[in-house]
Write a protein that holds these residues in place. Structure first.
Motif, mmCIF file in Angstrom:
data_model
loop_
_atom_site.group_PDB
_atom_site.id
_atom_site.type_symbol
_atom_site.label_atom_id
_atom_site.label_comp_id
_atom_site.label_asym_id
_atom_site.label_seq_id
_atom_site.Cartn_x
_atom_site.Cartn_y
_atom_site.Cartn_z
ATOM 1 N N ILE A 18 0.651 -0.999 -0.571
ATOM 2 C CA ILE A 18 -0.284 0.165 -0.103
ATOM 3 C C ILE A 18 1.144 1.290 -0.074
ATOM 4 C CG2 ILE A 18 -1.302 1.695 0.940
ATOM 5 C CD1 ILE A 18 -2.687 -0.871 0.306
ATOM 6 N N ALA A 19 1.927 1.701 0.932
ATOM 7 C CA ALA A 19 2.907 2.685 0.805
ATOM 8 C C ALA A 19 3.799 2.489 -0.563
ATOM 9 C CB ALA A 19 3.520 2.278 2.179
ATOM 10 N N ALA A 20 3.962 2.105 -0.949
ATOM 11 C CA ALA A 20 4.918 1.690 -2.092
ATOM 12 C C ALA A 20 3.907 2.769 -3.648
ATOM 13 C CB ALA A 20 5.570 0.382 -3.097
ATOM 14 N N SER A 21 2.860 1.691 -3.462
ATOM 15 C CA SER A 21 1.722 2.425 -4.364
ATOM 16 C C SER A 21 1.282 3.689 -3.925
ATOM 17 C CB SER A 21 0.238 0.960 -3.946
ATOM 18 O OG SER A 21 0.602 0.527 -3.897
ATOM 19 N N MET A 22 1.630 4.394 -2.775
ATOM 20 C CA MET A 22 0.028 5.543 -2.981
ATOM 21 C C MET A 22 2.180 6.602 -2.955
ATOM 22 S SD MET A 22 -2.124 5.817 -0.816
ATOM 23 C CE MET A 22 -2.470 6.765 0.194
ATOM 24 N N THR A 23 2.663 5.800 -3.430
ATOM 25 C CA THR A 23 4.074 6.599 -3.974
ATOM 26 C C THR A 23 4.207 6.455 -4.677
ATOM 27 O OG1 THR A 23 5.323 5.493 -2.283
ATOM 28 C CG2 THR A 23 5.174 7.362 -0.909
ATOM 29 N N MET A 24 4.378 5.327 -5.656
ATOM 30 C CA MET A 24 4.391 5.194 -7.004
ATOM 31 C C MET A 24 4.255 6.334 -8.108
ATOM 32 S SD MET A 24 3.480 0.893 -7.884
ATOM 33 C CE MET A 24 4.551 0.133 -6.762
ATOM 34 N N VAL A 25 3.170 7.366 -7.507
ATOM 35 C CA VAL A 25 2.846 8.235 -8.641
ATOM 36 C C VAL A 25 3.392 9.560 -8.344
ATOM 37 C CG1 VAL A 25 0.731 6.950 -8.941
ATOM 38 C CG2 VAL A 25 0.762 8.651 -7.900
ATOM 39 N N LEU A 26 4.384 9.942 -7.563
ATOM 40 C CA LEU A 26 4.708 11.114 -7.180
ATOM 41 C C LEU A 26 5.422 11.261 -7.501
ATOM 42 C CD1 LEU A 26 4.888 10.409 -3.055
ATOM 43 C CD2 LEU A 26 2.779 11.233 -4.899
ATOM 44 N N PRO A 27 6.359 10.786 -8.656
ATOM 45 C CA PRO A 27 7.344 10.864 -9.533
ATOM 46 C C PRO A 27 7.413 11.216 -11.167
ATOM 47 C CG PRO A 27 8.256 9.085 -8.374
ATOM 48 C CD PRO A 27 6.599 9.178 -8.382
ATOM 49 N N PHE A 28 5.507 11.014 -10.997
ATOM 50 C CA PHE A 28 6.433 11.516 -12.534
ATOM 51 C C PHE A 28 4.376 12.254 -12.594
ATOM 52 C CE2 PHE A 28 4.561 7.090 -12.357
ATOM 53 C CZ PHE A 28 3.013 7.054 -12.743
ATOM 54 N N LEU A 29 3.828 12.762 -10.912
ATOM 55 C CA LEU A 29 2.484 12.890 -11.459
ATOM 56 C C LEU A 29 2.872 14.325 -12.453
ATOM 57 C CD1 LEU A 29 0.024 13.864 -10.314
ATOM 58 C CD2 LEU A 29 0.615 14.658 -8.119
ATOM 59 N N SER A 30 3.724 15.459 -11.748
ATOM 60 C CA SER A 30 3.781 16.534 -13.158
ATOM 61 C C SER A 30 3.944 16.057 -14.088
ATOM 62 C CB SER A 30 4.725 17.045 -12.215
ATOM 63 O OG SER A 30 6.411 17.505 -12.249
ATOM 64 N N LEU A 31 4.678 15.245 -14.667
ATOM 65 C CA LEU A 31 4.878 14.818 -16.372
ATOM 66 C C LEU A 31 3.614 14.399 -16.826
ATOM 67 C CD1 LEU A 31 8.030 12.921 -15.502
ATOM 68 C CD2 LEU A 31 8.001 15.290 -16.500
ATOM 69 N N TYR A 32 2.561 13.691 -15.801
ATOM 70 C CA TYR A 32 1.434 13.289 -16.030
ATOM 71 C C TYR A 32 0.229 14.516 -16.951
ATOM 72 C CZ TYR A 32 -2.070 9.448 -16.270
ATOM 73 O OH TYR A 32 -4.303 9.023 -16.884
ATOM 74 N N ILE A 33 0.335 15.410 -16.303
ATOM 75 C CA ILE A 33 0.195 16.762 -16.184
ATOM 76 C C ILE A 33 0.274 17.548 -17.136
ATOM 77 C CG2 ILE A 33 -0.904 18.771 -15.081
ATOM 78 C CD1 ILE A 33 -0.657 17.818 -12.427
ATOM 79 N N GLY A 142 7.577 -1.889 7.583
ATOM 80 C CA GLY A 142 7.137 -2.270 6.106
ATOM 81 C C GLY A 142 6.362 -1.113 5.435
ATOM 82 N N THR A 143 5.803 0.019 6.195
ATOM 83 C CA THR A 143 5.238 1.020 5.676
ATOM 84 C C THR A 143 6.515 1.840 5.243
ATOM 85 O OG1 THR A 143 3.388 1.313 7.289
ATOM 86 C CG2 THR A 143 4.088 3.059 5.934
ATOM 87 N N VAL A 144 7.832 2.136 5.912
ATOM 88 C CA VAL A 144 8.703 2.869 5.981
ATOM 89 C C VAL A 144 9.358 2.444 4.623
ATOM 90 C CG1 VAL A 144 11.219 3.272 6.415
ATOM 91 C CG2 VAL A 144 9.513 4.005 7.771
ATOM 92 N N ALA A 145 9.938 1.152 4.067
ATOM 93 C CA ALA A 145 10.148 0.535 3.524
ATOM 94 C C ALA A 145 9.306 0.855 1.407
ATOM 95 C CB ALA A 145 10.588 -0.978 3.247
ATOM 96 N N GLY A 146 8.059 0.469 1.921
ATOM 97 C CA GLY A 146 7.518 0.348 1.224
ATOM 98 C C GLY A 146 7.324 2.727 0.717
ATOM 99 N N THR A 147 7.266 2.995 1.488
ATOM 100 C CA THR A 147 7.251 4.464 1.351
ATOM 101 C C THR A 147 9.053 5.028 -0.320
ATOM 102 O OG1 THR A 147 6.265 5.110 3.167
ATOM 103 C CG2 THR A 147 7.593 6.805 1.979
ATOM 104 N N LEU A 148 9.751 4.047 0.753
ATOM 105 C CA LEU A 148 10.949 4.185 0.290
ATOM 106 C C LEU A 148 11.377 3.770 -0.737
ATOM 107 C CD1 LEU A 148 14.306 4.874 0.761
ATOM 108 C CD2 LEU A 148 14.403 2.616 1.948
#
Length: 402
Positions: A18-33, A142-148
């Motif tokens: 869940i943590a990984a999925s929630m942060t996966m889109v962050l690097p390309f959010l502005s590129l997607y826009i 688990g949350t920290v690793a997913g966010t990382l």
């Protein structure tokens, strides 16, 4: 394996996903826009901030509501509802073609972001008090690793499969985690022994917090720290694209995101131990100064590797801030009210998550992305000044008493 241990490891894995999925889109959010149309850089930067921050705004209001529902009906149903809700929101994001629809989906996503807090409540309720710290610390990893690793995985998938398929794959991973919860989690029957006990009202708890100057200051500092951390987050991919001509911008943006996480993970425990030895407030003062020193040069870099190194060092500095704040609150708040007081601190952090992207997006739109790093440095210095003043007032009050 006991039911309690099985639940712990299942939730560890699910929280990682869940943590990984929630942060996966962050690097390309502005590129997607940018793919939605021929927009100006200011337009993209401003909407990236709005879209990124709105999730935390709705989460701020919904978190206590999910907690109350979980207390009444059990936490497993809440995990299932939130998991499927997050998956559906992310899946639909892959089919958006305008910023308003993406904004609305991120808003809805904030309503169902109670998965990880609910998992903590579930595990805490089944864990004996003498083992709570170690067990919940294990779950938190688990949350920290997913966010990382989330931003790095998201950047790699975006470069390999494209934006749309990245959203689809991410949503399927969350559905898989939810299915694991449905099949594997066994929730113990609710303990109704606490029913009928008189609880202190919210008004009384707030009054208690306001009477303790350092508690108020520490929560305000938590807000400032989160605002500073999140001011640059939605803009980092655009900044990376300015520093490199490589085609794999999303992957490189994920690397810049993850560099901070690696630094954070490396020294978090050591900063906490130092706080045990010399005081959490003193460690926070050291870290706020270090963060201000390390954030400003990021505006002056000319190569991507310079930014990655500075982000790594910056992560080492900020890694101890929130643990020290939490430890200080646990030390200062009455034992029977620690959970609720920490809950108010979490609310301040959510507000920082909302304010940061808004501040960063507006500043970047008018003065450029580099200026956001300078403003963030000033925010950390502001937090340092507030903490120093509060400590001075607290010490003066002690001298008056004695």
């Amino acid at each position: 394996m006991s039911i309690e241990k099985r639940n712990l490891w299942i939730m560890w894995i699910c929280n990682f996903i869940i943590a990984a999925s929630m942060t996966m889109v962050l690097p390309f959010l502005s590129l997607y826009i940018k793919t939605f149309g021929d927009f100006s850089a200011e337009y993209v930067q401003r909407w990236a901030g709005f879209i990124f921050g709105v999730t935390f705004l709705t989460a701020f209001f919904m978190s206590p509501i999910w907690g109350r529902i979980g207390d009444k009906y059990g936490f497993k149903p809440i995990l299932i509802i939130n998991g499927l809700g997050i998956a559906l929101s992310i899946f639909l994001m892959g089919f958006m073609h305008h910023v308003h629809g993406l904004f609305l989906l991120r808003l809805v996503m904030g309503i169902v972001t109670g998965f990880i807090p609910t998992s903590v409540a579930l595990i805490a309720k089944q864990t004996p008090k003498k083992e709570a710290g170690e067990t919940l610390g294990t779950l938190q990893m688990g949350t920290v690793a997913g966010t990382l690793f989330g931003p790095l995985i998201g950047g790699l998938m975006a470069d390999s499969f494209g934006f749309q398929y990245t959203f689809i794959i991410t949503s399927l991973a969350i559905v898989l985690a939810t299915i694991v919860v449905i099949i594997g989690i066994v929730e113990k029957p609710r303990d109704d022994q606490q029913k009928g006990r008189i609880r202190r009202s919210r008004k009384a708890v707030i009054q208690l917090i306001l009477q303790r100057r350092m508690l108020v200051s520490v929560m305000a500092i938590a807000f400032i720290i989160q605002a500073g951390l999140f001011s640059i987050q939605p803009l980092l991919s655009l900044y990376v694209s300015e520093l490199t001509r490589a085609d794999s911008v999303a992957l490189l943006s994920g690397l810049a995101f993850s560099a901070t996480g690696f630094g954070n993970l490396l020294l978090t425990r050591k900063w906490g131990k130092l706080g045990d030895d010399i005081g959490y407030d003193r460690v926070m003062m050291i870290l706020l100064i270090l963060a201000a020193i390390l954030i400003v040069p990021q505006a002056l870099v000319t190569e991507l590797w310079q930014l990655v190194i500075l982000r790594f060092l910056f992560g080492m500095a900020i890694g101890g801030m929130l643990p020290c704040i939490t430890a200080y609150i646990r030390m200062e708040a009455p034992y029977e009210l620690q959970g609720e007081v920490l809950g108010y601190n979490q609310s301040f952090r959510f507000l920082g998550n909302v304010a940061g992207p808004l501040i960063g997006g507006i500043i970047a739109g008018y003065m450029g992305i580099s200026s956001v790093f300078y403003v963030t440095g000033l925010l950390f210095l502001l937090a340092f000044g507030l903490l120093w003043w509060s400590m001075k007032q607290s010490h003066a009050k002690v001298k008056e008493i004695y």
